[in-house]
Motif scaffolding. Structure first.
Motif, PDB file in Angstrom:
ATOM      1  N   ASN A 114      33.470  36.155 -33.702  1.00 48.10           N
ATOM      2  CA  ASN A 114      33.333  35.912 -35.163  1.00 48.10           C
ATOM      3  C   ASN A 114      32.649  36.858 -35.818  1.00 48.10           C
ATOM      4  O   ASN A 114      31.965  36.675 -36.918  1.00 48.10           O
ATOM      5  CB  ASN A 114      32.573  34.478 -35.518  1.00 48.10           C
ATOM      6  N   GLY A 115      32.443  38.000 -35.374  1.00 45.34           N
ATOM      7  CA  GLY A 115      32.149  39.131 -36.175  1.00 45.34           C
ATOM      8  C   GLY A 115      30.445  39.680 -35.884  1.00 45.34           C
ATOM      9  O   GLY A 115      30.186  40.304 -36.590  1.00 45.34           O
ATOM     10  N   TYR A 116      30.065  38.910 -34.994  1.00 47.24           N
ATOM     11  CA  TYR A 116      28.308  39.339 -34.709  1.00 47.24           C
ATOM     12  C   TYR A 116      28.106  40.100 -33.832  1.00 47.24           C
ATOM     13  O   TYR A 116      28.783  40.399 -32.781  1.00 47.24           O
ATOM     14  CB  TYR A 116      27.823  37.904 -34.380  1.00 47.24           C
ATOM     15  N   LYS A 117      27.059  41.356 -34.198  1.00 49.50           N
ATOM     16  CA  LYS A 117      26.513  41.933 -33.121  1.00 49.50           C
ATOM     17  C   LYS A 117      25.846  41.246 -32.343  1.00 49.50           C
ATOM     18  O   LYS A 117      24.933  40.460 -32.731  1.00 49.50           O
ATOM     19  CB  LYS A 117      25.828  43.187 -33.929  1.00 49.50           C
ATOM     20  N   ILE A 118      25.534  41.587 -31.154  1.00 47.64           N
ATOM     21  CA  ILE A 118      24.721  41.058 -30.249  1.00 47.64           C
ATOM     22  C   ILE A 118      23.580  41.830 -29.477  1.00 47.64           C
ATOM     23  O   ILE A 118      23.843  42.857 -29.006  1.00 47.64           O
ATOM     24  CB  ILE A 118      25.618  40.546 -28.770  1.00 47.64           C
ATOM     25  N   VAL A 119      22.352  41.346 -29.994  1.00 49.34           N
ATOM     26  CA  VAL A 119      21.086  42.208 -29.608  1.00 49.34           C
ATOM     27  C   VAL A 119      20.042  41.274 -28.820  1.00 49.34           C
ATOM     28  O   VAL A 119      20.077  40.093 -29.153  1.00 49.34           O
ATOM     29  CB  VAL A 119      20.466  42.811 -30.730  1.00 49.34           C
ATOM     30  N   ALA A 120      19.415  42.005 -27.952  1.00 47.20           N
ATOM     31  CA  ALA A 120      18.281  41.004 -27.242  1.00 47.20           C
ATOM     32  C   ALA A 120      17.005  41.795 -27.254  1.00 47.20           C
ATOM     33  O   ALA A 120      17.040  43.189 -27.394  1.00 47.20           O
ATOM     34  CB  ALA A 120      18.831  40.806 -25.734  1.00 47.20           C
ATOM     35  N   GLY A 121      15.934  41.313 -27.147  1.00 46.81           N
ATOM     36  CA  GLY A 121      14.561  41.760 -27.055  1.00 46.81           C
ATOM     37  C   GLY A 121      14.163  41.876 -25.661  1.00 46.81           C
ATOM     38  O   GLY A 121      14.218  40.813 -24.844  1.00 46.81           O
ATOM     39  N   ALA A 122      13.831  43.053 -25.040  1.00 46.59           N
ATOM     40  CA  ALA A 122      13.675  43.172 -23.558  1.00 46.59           C
ATOM     41  C   ALA A 122      12.952  44.689 -23.296  1.00 46.59           C
ATOM     42  O   ALA A 122      13.112  45.560 -24.113  1.00 46.59           O
ATOM     43  CB  ALA A 122      14.715  42.868 -22.828  1.00 46.59           C
ATOM     44  N   LEU A 123      12.093  44.686 -22.512  1.00 46.84           N
ATOM     45  CA  LEU A 123      11.159  45.785 -22.139  1.00 46.84           C
ATOM     46  C   LEU A 123      11.810  46.655 -21.045  1.00 46.84           C
ATOM     47  O   LEU A 123      11.586  47.029 -19.903  1.00 46.84           O
ATOM     48  CB  LEU A 123       9.784  45.371 -21.754  1.00 46.84           C
ATOM     49  N   ASP A 136      -0.973  49.347 -22.817  1.00 38.53           N
ATOM     50  CA  ASP A 136      -1.528  48.542 -21.761  1.00 38.53           C
ATOM     51  C   ASP A 136      -1.557  46.773 -22.171  1.00 38.53           C
ATOM     52  O   ASP A 136      -2.053  45.865 -21.423  1.00 38.53           O
ATOM     53  CB  ASP A 136      -3.349  48.647 -21.880  1.00 38.53           C
ATOM     54  N   ALA A 137      -0.457  46.525 -23.043  1.00 37.44           N
ATOM     55  CA  ALA A 137       0.060  45.277 -23.369  1.00 37.44           C
ATOM     56  C   ALA A 137       1.175  44.649 -22.475  1.00 37.44           C
ATOM     57  O   ALA A 137       2.136  45.728 -22.379  1.00 37.44           O
ATOM     58  CB  ALA A 137       0.387  44.897 -24.782  1.00 37.44           C
ATOM     59  N   GLU A 138       1.196  43.574 -21.836  1.00 38.41           N
ATOM     60  CA  GLU A 138       2.220  43.411 -20.930  1.00 38.41           C
ATOM     61  C   GLU A 138       3.486  42.961 -21.758  1.00 38.41           C
ATOM     62  O   GLU A 138       4.452  43.500 -21.357  1.00 38.41           O
ATOM     63  CB  GLU A 138       1.586  42.333 -20.116  1.00 38.41           C
ATOM     64  N   SER A 139       3.290  42.032 -22.837  1.00 41.69           N
ATOM     65  CA  SER A 139       4.467  41.587 -23.465  1.00 41.69           C
ATOM     66  C   SER A 139       4.016  41.051 -24.541  1.00 41.69           C
ATOM     67  O   SER A 139       2.901  40.557 -24.824  1.00 41.69           O
ATOM     68  CB  SER A 139       5.546  40.871 -22.640  1.00 41.69           C
ATOM     69  N   LEU A 140       4.974  40.703 -25.799  1.00 42.76           N
ATOM     70  CA  LEU A 140       4.662  39.705 -26.662  1.00 42.76           C
ATOM     71  C   LEU A 140       5.019  38.304 -26.423  1.00 42.76           C
ATOM     72  O   LEU A 140       6.074  37.989 -25.534  1.00 42.76           O
ATOM     73  CB  LEU A 140       5.514  40.024 -27.977  1.00 42.76           C
ATOM     74  N   ASN A 141       4.339  37.403 -26.908  1.00 40.67           N
ATOM     75  CA  ASN A 141       4.967  36.134 -26.711  1.00 40.67           C
ATOM     76  C   ASN A 141       6.375  36.016 -27.195  1.00 40.67           C
ATOM     77  O   ASN A 141       6.781  36.573 -28.358  1.00 40.67           O
ATOM     78  CB  ASN A 141       3.970  35.261 -27.671  1.00 40.67           C
ATOM     79  N   ALA A 142       7.251  35.093 -26.515  1.00 41.06           N
ATOM     80  CA  ALA A 142       8.597  34.961 -26.970  1.00 41.06           C
ATOM     81  C   ALA A 142       8.754  34.665 -28.511  1.00 41.06           C
ATOM     82  O   ALA A 142       9.758  35.277 -28.986  1.00 41.06           O
ATOM     83  CB  ALA A 142       8.998  33.874 -26.077  1.00 41.06           C
ATOM     84  N   ALA A 143       7.908  33.604 -28.944  1.00 39.77           N
ATOM     85  CA  ALA A 143       8.090  33.101 -30.383  1.00 39.77           C
ATOM     86  C   ALA A 143       7.826  34.317 -31.159  1.00 39.77           C
ATOM     87  O   ALA A 143       8.496  34.384 -32.092  1.00 39.77           O
ATOM     88  CB  ALA A 143       7.542  31.852 -30.540  1.00 39.77           C
ATOM     89  N   VAL A 144       6.766  34.963 -30.882  1.00 40.77           N
ATOM     90  CA  VAL A 144       6.280  35.873 -31.753  1.00 40.77           C
ATOM     91  C   VAL A 144       7.301  37.079 -31.971  1.00 40.77           C
ATOM     92  O   VAL A 144       7.733  37.474 -32.941  1.00 40.77           O
ATOM     93  CB  VAL A 144       4.865  36.377 -31.412  1.00 40.77           C
ATOM     94  N   ALA A 145       7.967  37.528 -30.671  1.00 39.64           N
ATOM     95  CA  ALA A 145       8.973  38.546 -30.710  1.00 39.64           C
ATOM     96  C   ALA A 145      10.058  38.027 -31.525  1.00 39.64           C
ATOM     97  O   ALA A 145      10.818  38.953 -32.249  1.00 39.64           O
ATOM     98  CB  ALA A 145       9.304  38.644 -29.173  1.00 39.64           C
TER      99      ALA A 145
END
Length: 255
Positions: A178-187, A233-242
């Motif tokens: 349906n024409g959407y680009k697919i992006v994900a947040g990951a380190l 030195d930060a491990e990751s962001l909270n999922a909801a914050v990201a």
């Protein structure tokens, strides 16, 4: 009449709805608190009945039975520490991916196996505020009708479509068609700096599990993997914050 017996059928039903198994069996869930109950009913959610703590009154009209419970019984079904005295037993709504498309919005967020009710509630609330078309909870996510999620959304879950129980691959294929680009947040090593990414137009944003992130198989299906800058030195962001940062960046780029 004030209900005082634990053998009362409405009391037993309410107790059953405190479990996911009971909610699935009865296709009902609980909403607690004056504002959220009023908002839900105003937005078309159908109540099977309303339960009031003895001495509590409603300041709005309802088209369903209303029962008065003795305070001791009411406290046994209430989820909050200091309940306001009103609980609605409501019919579940099952939304589909096509319901999201009907919103005709350019952004959708998919939560992959999120477990924390607070995180899911925050994502839904933010998605509504940022004018997204909807939220998808994949298989393995916490039950949408968990009372903690219902409270955390602050009635936003009744304002936008929230779909649950879908497989990640099926969701990605549907929105790509349906024409959407697919992006994900990951380190990951090949992740692109988030603030250099083009989020204009139709975008499906994917955020992953609190402990494991987005699954490798899901990342392989994405058009881009994005990394939000942070201290070394930060491990990751909270999922909801990201997820919230990404949703609002999409809104900014498309405003």
């Amino acid at each position: 009449m004030i209900i005082t017996s634990r053998e009362n059928k409405i009391f037993k039903l309410a107790k059953l709805l405190k479990t996911q198994k009971g909610r699935v069996e009865k296709k009902l869930f609980m909403i607690e608190g004056f504002r959220i109950v009023k908002d839900a009913l105003a937005k078309g959610i159908k109540a099977d009945c309303i339960i009031l703590k003895d001495g509590t009154t409603l300041d709005f009209e309802v088209a369903c039975p209303v029962y008065s419970f003795a305070p001791k019984l009411f406290s046994e079904i209430a989820e909050t520490v200091t309940p306001q005295g009103v609980i609605a037993l409501c019919n579940m709504e099952r939304k589909t991916l096509s319901d999201i498309l009907k919103e005709e919005k350019n952004c959708v967020i998919m939560c992959e196996t999120l477990q924390d009710p607070g995180n899911i509630g925050t994502v839904i609330r933010t998605a509504h505020a940022a004018s997204l078309g909807g939220v998808v909870l994949t298989k393995g996510c916490c039950d949408l009708y968990n009372p903690k999620i219902v409270r955390a959304t602050m009635s936003a879950m009744f304002s936008i479509p929230v779909v649950q129980g879908e497989e990640s691959q099926a969701v990605i294929e549907y929105f790509r068609k349906n024409g959407y680009k697919i992006v994900a947040g990951a380190l990951t090593e090949d992740a692109v700096d988030f603030y250099s990414a083009d989020l204009s137009g139709k975008v499906l944003i994917i955020i992953g599990n609190e402990g494991n992130g987005v699954a490798e198989g899901t990342l392989s299906l994405c058009d881009k993997v994005l990394k939000i800058p942070m201290r070394s030195d930060a491990e990751s962001l909270n999922a909801a914050v990201a997820g919230s940062i990404m949703m609002y960046e999409h809104l900014r780029q498309n405003s």
